[in-house]
Design a protein around this motif. Sequence first.
Motif, PDB file in Angstrom:
ATOM      1  N   ILE A 245       0.844  -1.184   0.000  1.00 56.30           N
ATOM      2  CA  ILE A 245       0.000   0.000   0.000  1.00 56.30           C
ATOM      3  C   ILE A 245       0.884   1.240   0.000  1.00 56.30           C
ATOM      4  N   ALA A 246       0.607   2.153  -0.912  1.00 61.36           N
ATOM      5  CA  ALA A 246       1.403   3.371  -1.042  1.00 61.36           C
ATOM      6  C   ALA A 246       0.586   4.572  -0.575  1.00 61.36           C
ATOM      7  N   LEU A 247       1.252   5.493   0.068  1.00 62.35           N
ATOM      8  CA  LEU A 247       0.618   6.739   0.497  1.00 62.35           C
ATOM      9  C   LEU A 247       1.140   7.842  -0.410  1.00 62.35           C
ATOM     10  N   VAL A 248       0.298   8.296  -1.336  1.00 60.69           N
ATOM     11  CA  VAL A 248       0.744   9.225  -2.372  1.00 60.69           C
ATOM     12  C   VAL A 248      -0.291  10.326  -2.576  1.00 60.69           C
ATOM     13  N   PRO A 249       0.139  11.487  -3.083  1.00 59.38           N
ATOM     14  CA  PRO A 249      -0.802  12.574  -3.349  1.00 59.38           C
ATOM     15  C   PRO A 249      -1.906  12.143  -4.307  1.00 59.38           C
ATOM     16  N   LEU A 250      -3.134  12.489  -3.954  1.00 60.70           N
ATOM     17  CA  LEU A 250      -4.292  12.086  -4.747  1.00 60.70           C
ATOM     18  C   LEU A 250      -4.186  12.553  -6.187  1.00 60.70           C
ATOM     19  N   ARG A 251      -3.694  13.769  -6.398  1.00 59.77           N
ATOM     20  CA  ARG A 251      -3.604  14.305  -7.764  1.00 59.77           C
ATOM     21  C   ARG A 251      -2.671  13.478  -8.647  1.00 59.77           C
ATOM     22  N   LEU A 252      -1.688  12.821  -8.039  1.00 56.68           N
ATOM     23  CA  LEU A 252      -0.706  12.084  -8.820  1.00 56.68           C
ATOM     24  C   LEU A 252      -1.187  10.697  -9.230  1.00 56.68           C
TER      25      LEU A 252
END
Length: 317
Positions: A245-252
């Motif tokens: 599971i990755a925690l990444v900016p929604l826009r990206l």
Amino acid sequence: MKTEVNKPLSFRRYPSTTALQCFETAARHLSFTNAAQEMHMTQSAISKQVAQLEEMLNLSLFYRTPHRISLTPAGKTYYLEVLEILKHIEAATTSLMSNSDNSEVLKIVSHPTFCSRWLMPALKGFSQAQPLINLDIKELAGPFFSEDQNVDVAFLYGDGIWGGMESIKLFDEYSVAVCHPDYLKDKAPCTSNIDNCTLLQLSSRPSAWYEYFRQQDISIDGTFVGPRFDTFHTTISAALLGYGIALVPLRLVAPELRSGALVTAWRYAVKGRGAYYISYPLSLGRSHKIKVLLEWVSAYLDTSNDHEQGLDFYQQS
């Protein structure tokens, strides 16, 4: 007696560009014959240019045997320096030839992932609309502004305060936990128990997962454990491959979420401590090319908002 302290450049000894090209080509191929073929010269001409260069430097650049040549230690060092010089000459020449007399270059830098996933879509059509402004875009992961860098505009993440820079906020950052759809099969992940989940980590944000759970008033162990990656791009790629599971900016990751290539593991968007900014030197504040870019980016933001990205679906603090 009069002593000449500073001699004019014309009296200094510099190797010719031809000699440097012959040396670089021979060093790359480790063959005068192959260098001659690439340079469209005779083997003896290549050998003569290199010999004259060695004579001027008073150093041997190659070890020569009847069947092969190899670089001396000095030759190896000089090769790397010459290679950079020739690359710089090529880039400067190409840049000058590609720009008309009344055009200008806009030098932009951005983090690689942000560049490919947000900036490129934002600048689509810019070159057609502004044919006299030539974009020169570089992707950098480190410091974007220093005294030895020639940069007009940078797209940065942070607090908006950079010395000598004017910064305009683009948007806040909201990050979501995403993974491959198959990763959730045979799992019942919940924010109170992540023992059966692998949390993908970003090297530059070691506390990201801790902050994600803290904002939800959840105390949990193991938030710093998991495979670590240098960029969001690699982290997203790992999630797409089912690493965890990755925690990444929604826009990206909006395109992958819309297509179903990625899904959210938990329905929550954590607000980052910083925001994204467009920044430029104060000295360029009245520049035409900066003004045009700011207007273009502003217009793009007006046509894309957080609701279109699906932000309203998530719980926020």
